[in-house]
Each structure stands twice: as structure tokens, then as C-alpha cells.
Scaffold this motif. Structure first.
Motif, PDB file in Angstrom:
ATOM      1  N   ALA A  20      -0.257   8.645   2.561  1.00  0.00           N
ATOM      2  CA  ALA A  20       0.431   7.501   1.108  1.00  0.00           C
ATOM      3  C   ALA A  20       0.774   6.160   2.050  1.00  0.00           C
ATOM      4  CB  ALA A  20       1.414   7.916   0.951  1.00  0.00           C
ATOM      5  N   ALA A  21       0.968   6.812   3.167  1.00  0.00           N
ATOM      6  CA  ALA A  21       0.533   4.985   3.997  1.00  0.00           C
ATOM      7  C   ALA A  21      -0.190   4.629   4.537  1.00  0.00           C
ATOM      8  CB  ALA A  21       1.676   5.394   5.678  1.00  0.00           C
ATOM      9  N   GLN A  22      -1.727   5.423   4.349  1.00  0.00           N
ATOM     10  CA  GLN A  22      -3.156   4.407   3.974  1.00  0.00           C
ATOM     11  C   GLN A  22      -2.702   3.699   3.215  1.00  0.00           C
ATOM     12  OE1 GLN A  22      -4.855   4.010   6.892  1.00  0.00           O
ATOM     13  NE2 GLN A  22      -2.719   4.359   8.467  1.00  0.00           N
ATOM     14  N   ALA A  23      -3.203   4.636   1.654  1.00  0.00           N
ATOM     15  CA  ALA A  23      -3.559   4.169   0.783  1.00  0.00           C
ATOM     16  C   ALA A  23      -2.188   2.272   0.329  1.00  0.00           C
ATOM     17  CB  ALA A  23      -2.587   5.638  -0.109  1.00  0.00           C
ATOM     18  N   ALA A  24      -1.187   2.632   0.583  1.00  0.00           N
ATOM     19  CA  ALA A  24      -0.370   1.365   0.540  1.00  0.00           C
ATOM     20  C   ALA A  24      -0.552   0.410   1.194  1.00  0.00           C
ATOM     21  CB  ALA A  24       1.482   1.517   1.470  1.00  0.00           C
ATOM     22  N   PHE A  25      -1.077   0.445   3.279  1.00  0.00           N
ATOM     23  CA  PHE A  25      -1.583  -0.594   3.630  1.00  0.00           C
ATOM     24  C   PHE A  25      -2.874  -0.892   2.973  1.00  0.00           C
ATOM     25  CE2 PHE A  25      -0.420   1.502   7.287  1.00  0.00           C
ATOM     26  CZ  PHE A  25       0.807   1.224   6.731  1.00  0.00           C
ATOM     27  N   ALA A  26      -3.803  -0.519   2.223  1.00  0.00           N
ATOM     28  CA  ALA A  26      -4.556  -0.681   1.399  1.00  0.00           C
ATOM     29  C   ALA A  26      -4.778  -1.279   0.183  1.00  0.00           C
ATOM     30  CB  ALA A  26      -5.319   0.532   1.041  1.00  0.00           C
ATOM     31  N   VAL A  27      -3.864  -0.999  -0.511  1.00  0.00           N
ATOM     32  CA  VAL A  27      -3.136  -1.673  -1.092  1.00  0.00           C
ATOM     33  C   VAL A  27      -2.562  -2.775  -0.838  1.00  0.00           C
ATOM     34  CG1 VAL A  27      -1.372  -2.043  -3.493  1.00  0.00           C
ATOM     35  CG2 VAL A  27      -3.115  -0.073  -3.568  1.00  0.00           C
ATOM     36  N   LEU A  28      -1.801  -3.397  -0.002  1.00  0.00           N
ATOM     37  CA  LEU A  28      -0.855  -3.953   0.047  1.00  0.00           C
ATOM     38  C   LEU A  28      -2.017  -5.392   1.419  1.00  0.00           C
ATOM     39  CD1 LEU A  28       2.262  -2.463   1.250  1.00  0.00           C
ATOM     40  CD2 LEU A  28       1.969  -5.023  -0.604  1.00  0.00           C
ATOM     41  N   HIS A  29      -3.479  -4.919   1.823  1.00  0.00           N
ATOM     42  CA  HIS A  29      -4.381  -5.650   1.951  1.00  0.00           C
ATOM     43  C   HIS A  29      -3.691  -5.974   3.784  1.00  0.00           C
ATOM     44  CE1 HIS A  29      -6.484  -5.912  -0.939  1.00  0.00           C
ATOM     45  NE2 HIS A  29      -5.993  -5.827  -1.309  1.00  0.00           N
ATOM     46  N   THR A  30      -2.950  -4.574   4.336  1.00  0.00           N
ATOM     47  CA  THR A  30      -2.697  -4.529   6.093  1.00  0.00           C
ATOM     48  C   THR A  30      -2.150  -4.060   7.103  1.00  0.00           C
ATOM     49  OG1 THR A  30      -0.750  -5.081   6.981  1.00  0.00           O
ATOM     50  CG2 THR A  30      -0.404  -4.025   4.557  1.00  0.00           C
ATOM     51  N   GLU A  31      -2.389  -4.014   7.548  1.00  0.00           N
ATOM     52  CA  GLU A  31      -2.220  -2.696   8.232  1.00  0.00           C
ATOM     53  C   GLU A  31      -1.293  -2.616   9.237  1.00  0.00           C
ATOM     54  OE1 GLU A  31      -3.000   1.116  10.168  1.00  0.00           O
ATOM     55  OE2 GLU A  31      -4.335   0.450   8.566  1.00  0.00           O
ATOM     56  N   LYS A  32       0.063  -2.052   9.686  1.00  0.00           N
ATOM     57  CA  LYS A  32       0.493  -2.353   9.998  1.00  0.00           C
ATOM     58  C   LYS A  32       1.644  -0.674  11.229  1.00  0.00           C
ATOM     59  CE  LYS A  32       3.463  -5.247   7.446  1.00  0.00           C
ATOM     60  NZ  LYS A  32       4.428  -6.174   6.640  1.00  0.00           N
ATOM     61  N   ASP A  33       2.021  -0.719  12.773  1.00  0.00           N
ATOM     62  CA  ASP A  33       2.970   0.227  13.536  1.00  0.00           C
ATOM     63  C   ASP A  33       4.209   0.703  12.286  1.00  0.00           C
ATOM     64  OD1 ASP A  33       0.717   1.247  14.734  1.00  0.00           O
ATOM     65  OD2 ASP A  33       1.144  -1.215  15.870  1.00  0.00           O
ATOM     66  N   ILE A  34       3.565   1.522  11.926  1.00  0.00           N
ATOM     67  CA  ILE A  34       5.615   1.750  11.422  1.00  0.00           C
ATOM     68  C   ILE A  34       6.089   3.089  11.762  1.00  0.00           C
ATOM     69  CG2 ILE A  34       6.509   2.116   8.969  1.00  0.00           C
ATOM     70  CD1 ILE A  34       4.385   0.795   7.745  1.00  0.00           C
ATOM     71  N   SER A  35       7.670   2.814  11.954  1.00  0.00           N
ATOM     72  CA  SER A  35       8.273   3.808  12.512  1.00  0.00           C
ATOM     73  C   SER A  35       8.909   4.486  11.056  1.00  0.00           C
ATOM     74  CB  SER A  35       9.348   3.810  13.472  1.00  0.00           C
ATOM     75  OG  SER A  35      10.131   4.418  14.222  1.00  0.00           O
ATOM     76  N   LEU A  36       8.785   5.764  10.993  1.00  0.00           N
ATOM     77  CA  LEU A  36       9.831   6.463   9.699  1.00  0.00           C
ATOM     78  C   LEU A  36      10.502   7.475  11.083  1.00  0.00           C
ATOM     79  CD1 LEU A  36       9.730   7.314   6.859  1.00  0.00           C
ATOM     80  CD2 LEU A  36       8.374   8.606   7.191  1.00  0.00           C
ATOM     81  N   VAL A  37      11.577   7.217  10.009  1.00  0.00           N
ATOM     82  CA  VAL A  37      12.806   8.268  10.954  1.00  0.00           C
ATOM     83  C   VAL A  37      13.382   8.615   9.859  1.00  0.00           C
ATOM     84  CG1 VAL A  37      14.950   8.603  12.258  1.00  0.00           C
ATOM     85  CG2 VAL A  37      13.009   6.429  12.528  1.00  0.00           C
ATOM     86  N   PHE A  38      13.413  10.129   9.868  1.00  0.00           N
ATOM     87  CA  PHE A  38      13.789  10.505   8.348  1.00  0.00           C
ATOM     88  C   PHE A  38      15.546  11.125   9.356  1.00  0.00           C
ATOM     89  CE2 PHE A  38       9.404  11.901   7.665  1.00  0.00           C
ATOM     90  CZ  PHE A  38      10.047  11.880   6.224  1.00  0.00           C
TER      91      PHE A  38
END
Length: 131
Positions: A20-38
Motif C-alpha cells: 500500500a505504501a509503494q502504491a501511495a508513493f507511486a501516485v504521489l510521485h515520491t519516495e519517503k522513509d516513513i515510520s508507522l507505529v501501531f
């Protein structure tokens, strides 16, 4: 890249969140290092109070300056049940919402900005669902 930390006792298969993150990066034309915390509700309430001055839990919080997203797993579970969907679908929706916030969109600024943000989220979710 998506780094995931689960502070809850629940087991979460996170492979779908990476996709899902990769799909979001593709649509947003970006690549980020993101931390997700549950987190649980108590921690989410604490973070929400500290940073937004709202003394209640919430589903997702994003911190653009830190590239960090918090998701309350109990709230996500409740919302999935309420929306009659799976937890996987709800977590994907919340992660997408958080990533779009990290990209500078803010639905609380105006109705027009909310419309723009939700359109981007829909585009990302459609991309995820076409796989």
C-alpha cells in the motif's frame, strides 16, 4: 520504505501495508522513509493530547516533520466493524490517509483542500485494488 513498529499485543501481517505504501508513493510521485507505529487507545490519546490538544483517542495521526504515522489498532478494529469491512482494508485506508497527510495535504484546512486530499486517497486506493 515503510518501517513498522507494533506496540500492541495483536499480530499484524504487514506485507500488504508495504504494498500500500509503494502504491501511495507511486501516485504521489515520491519516495519517503516513513515510520508507522501501531498503538493502543491510551497511547493514541496521550499523543493526540500532547500534539493536538485533543483529549481523546483518534484513528490516525501523521507528523510530517518526522515522517511518522500513528494508527490506533483498537479504533481501526472498531471502524472496520462499523464500516463492515476487514481490518486489512481499514488499515490500508488509514495508512493511505496518513501518507497523503505526510505529502502536505490537509483536509482540515478547507472544504476544497479536503476534496483534493480525498481524491488523491481514492486514486491510491484504486491503484492498490487493481493489483
Amino acid at each position: 520504505m515503510l518501517e513498522i513498529t507494533n506496540t500492541t499485543k495483536a499480530k499484524i501481517d504487514t506485507k500488504f501495508l508495504q504494498k500500500a505504501a509503494q502504491a501511495a508513493f507511486a501516485v504521489l510521485h515520491t519516495e519517503k522513509d516513513i515510520s508507522l507505529v501501531f498503538v493502543g487507545d491510551a497511547k493514541m490519546k496521550e499523543v493526540n493530547k500532547k500534539y493536538r490538544r485533543k483529549n481523546k483517542t483518534t484513528d490516525v495521526l501523521s507528523f510530517e516533520e518526522l515522517n511518522e504515522i500513528f494508527i490506533s489498532l483498537p479504533v481501526a478494529k472498531k471502524q472496520a466493524k462499523l464500516l463492515k469491512t476487514s481490518l486489512k482494508v481499514e488499515l490500508t485506508r488509514l495508512l493511505t490517509h496518513g501518507i497523503v497527510h505526510l505529502s502536505g495535504y490537509d483536509h482540515e484546512k478547507s472544504a476544497c483542500e479536503a476534496e483534493r486530499m480525498f481524491a488523491v486517497e481514492t486514486k491510491i486506493l484504486d491503484k492498490i485494488n487493481e493489483k
